[in-house]
Design an enzyme around this catalytic site. Structure first.
Site, mmCIF file in Angstrom:
data_model
loop_
_atom_site.group_PDB
_atom_site.id
_atom_site.type_symbol
_atom_site.label_atom_id
_atom_site.label_comp_id
_atom_site.label_asym_id
_atom_site.label_seq_id
_atom_site.Cartn_x
_atom_site.Cartn_y
_atom_site.Cartn_z
ATOM 1 N N ASN A 91 -31.774 -25.784 82.951
ATOM 2 C CA ASN A 91 -32.208 -26.414 81.693
ATOM 3 C C ASN A 91 -32.122 -25.499 80.466
ATOM 4 O OD1 ASN A 91 -34.414 -24.817 82.195
ATOM 5 N ND2 ASN A 91 -35.888 -26.490 82.351
ATOM 6 N N HIS A 119 -35.961 -21.283 77.767
ATOM 7 C CA HIS A 119 -37.404 -21.146 77.985
ATOM 8 C C HIS A 119 -38.087 -20.992 76.641
ATOM 9 C CE1 HIS A 119 -41.297 -19.674 79.456
ATOM 10 N NE2 HIS A 119 -41.234 -18.836 78.446
ATOM 11 N N GLU A 144 -45.997 -13.193 77.105
ATOM 12 C CA GLU A 144 -44.551 -13.087 77.315
ATOM 13 C C GLU A 144 -43.906 -12.120 76.317
ATOM 14 O OE1 GLU A 144 -44.368 -17.622 79.158
ATOM 15 O OE2 GLU A 144 -43.477 -17.243 77.197
ATOM 16 N N TYR A 157 -42.516 -15.552 85.459
ATOM 17 C CA TYR A 157 -42.787 -16.875 86.031
ATOM 18 C C TYR A 157 -43.925 -16.838 87.058
ATOM 19 C CZ TYR A 157 -38.778 -19.128 83.756
ATOM 20 O OH TYR A 157 -37.913 -19.676 82.834
ATOM 21 N N PHE A 171 -39.798 -24.450 94.312
ATOM 22 C CA PHE A 171 -38.608 -24.109 93.511
ATOM 23 C C PHE A 171 -38.583 -22.639 93.088
ATOM 24 C CE2 PHE A 171 -41.742 -25.706 90.407
ATOM 25 C CZ PHE A 171 -41.747 -24.687 89.464
ATOM 26 N N LYS A 218 -31.278 -18.927 78.912
ATOM 27 C CA LYS A 218 -31.145 -18.587 80.330
ATOM 28 C C LYS A 218 -29.668 -18.377 80.698
ATOM 29 C CE LYS A 218 -35.299 -21.313 81.453
ATOM 30 N NZ LYS A 218 -35.810 -22.474 82.248
ATOM 31 N N ARG A 270 -41.132 -26.398 71.678
ATOM 32 C CA ARG A 270 -41.191 -27.266 72.866
ATOM 33 C C ARG A 270 -40.587 -28.641 72.528
ATOM 34 N NH1 ARG A 270 -42.574 -24.800 77.808
ATOM 35 N NH2 ARG A 270 -43.191 -26.876 78.502
ATOM 36 N N ARG A 317 -32.321 -29.646 75.532
ATOM 37 C CA ARG A 317 -32.133 -30.038 76.928
ATOM 38 C C ARG A 317 -31.588 -31.458 77.048
ATOM 39 N NH1 ARG A 317 -37.994 -27.544 78.739
ATOM 40 N NH2 ARG A 317 -37.323 -25.481 79.464
ATOM 41 N N THR A 353 -38.944 -30.567 80.285
ATOM 42 C CA THR A 353 -38.441 -29.632 81.297
ATOM 43 C C THR A 353 -37.269 -30.223 82.076
ATOM 44 O OG1 THR A 353 -40.697 -28.784 81.514
ATOM 45 C CG2 THR A 353 -39.154 -28.235 83.286
HETATM 46 P P1 IDP Z 1 -40.883 -25.250 81.175
HETATM 47 O O1 IDP Z 1 -39.703 -24.297 81.257
HETATM 48 O O2 IDP Z 1 -40.513 -26.507 80.444
HETATM 49 O O3 IDP Z 1 -42.124 -24.590 80.638
HETATM 50 P P2 IDP Z 1 -42.127 -25.142 83.809
HETATM 51 O O4 IDP Z 1 -42.759 -26.284 84.510
HETATM 52 O O5 IDP Z 1 -43.018 -24.058 83.289
HETATM 53 O O6 IDP Z 1 -41.194 -25.745 82.659
HETATM 54 O O7 IDP Z 1 -41.070 -24.511 84.824
HETATM 55 C C1 IDP Z 1 -40.446 -23.285 84.517
HETATM 56 C C2 IDP Z 1 -38.996 -23.379 84.890
HETATM 57 O O8 IDP Z 1 -38.869 -23.466 86.309
HETATM 58 C C3 IDP Z 1 -38.248 -24.626 84.366
HETATM 59 O O9 IDP Z 1 -37.812 -24.485 83.034
HETATM 60 C C4 IDP Z 1 -37.087 -24.696 85.338
HETATM 61 O O10 IDP Z 1 -36.081 -23.723 85.014
HETATM 62 C C5 IDP Z 1 -37.752 -24.270 86.651
HETATM 63 N N1 IDP Z 1 -38.244 -25.425 87.407
HETATM 64 C C6 IDP Z 1 -39.406 -26.082 87.264
HETATM 65 N N2 IDP Z 1 -39.524 -27.103 88.143
HETATM 66 C C7 IDP Z 1 -38.393 -27.088 88.866
HETATM 67 C C8 IDP Z 1 -37.878 -27.898 89.931
HETATM 68 O O11 IDP Z 1 -38.524 -28.850 90.392
HETATM 69 N N3 IDP Z 1 -36.648 -27.581 90.422
HETATM 70 C C9 IDP Z 1 -35.921 -26.533 89.939
HETATM 71 N N4 IDP Z 1 -36.356 -25.754 88.942
HETATM 72 C C10 IDP Z 1 -37.563 -26.019 88.411
HETATM 73 MG MG MG Z 2 -43.472 -23.211 81.433
#
Ligand code: IDP
Ligand code: MG
Length: 150
Positions: A113, A116, A127, A50, A58, A10, A86, A103, A92
């Protein structure tokens, strides 16, 4: 099972100069690169990628962050790579991610973070197709493969 997954470094990873650090970990694991592209995601593509998070609080911030600068979008291949990546990425929320993970070692906040990775075979297929054409995916053999996969 041999699988392919979609990965993205990212914009924070690019800005912080962490490409080689993160790619080094993925390469050292023995996974095989299949495709890479350096691009700033157009808003429409980011929203499609997304899509499952549309409507969440968010979401607007996530789209702003992910389109704020170039990302490195990629496809990698390996034994059980979808779940394996993962694990390598960590949770996350980086403050809950284990040490030793990307991370956990390199990030502090969910909103920054770094990386992806697809969360299931269905997501990986969707994707990969969203970001790459067939001719951009390289099928090739790594001579060291037998030293990693019996
Ligand atoms: P993942 O990337 O581990 O699969 P997801 O829950 O699918 O996690 O969320 C996608 C992305 O959205 C996260 O990697 C992060 O960049 C962002 N994200 C998710 N939840 C939050 C939040 O509560 N605050 C800010 N960004 C968030
Ligand atoms: Mg995800």
């Amino acid at each position: 099972m041999m699988e392919r997954t979609f990965l993205m470094l990212k914009p924070d990873a690019i800005q912080r100069g962490l490409m080689s650090e993160i790619l080094g970990r993925i390469e050292a694991k023995g996974y095989k690169p299949v495709a890479m592209k350096f691009m700033r995601l157009p808003k429409e593509l980011a929203e499609r990628h997304y899509g499952e998070h549309k409507g969440k609080p968010f979401f607007p911030g996530l789209i702003e962050y992910i389109t704020s600068g170039p990302s490195l979008v990629m496809v990698w291949e390996g034994e059980n790579i979808i779940s394996g990546m993962r694990v390598l990425m960590g949770k996350t929320n980086p403050s809950e991610a284990s040490p030793g993970t990307i991370r956990g070692d390199l990030a502090q906040q969910t909103g920054r973070n770094l990386i992806h990775g697809s969360d299931s075979p269905e997501s990986a297929k969707r994707e990969i197709e969203l970001f790459f054409n067939d001719y951009e995916l390289q099928t090739w053999d790594r001579s060291v493969q037998p030293w990693m996969i019996e």
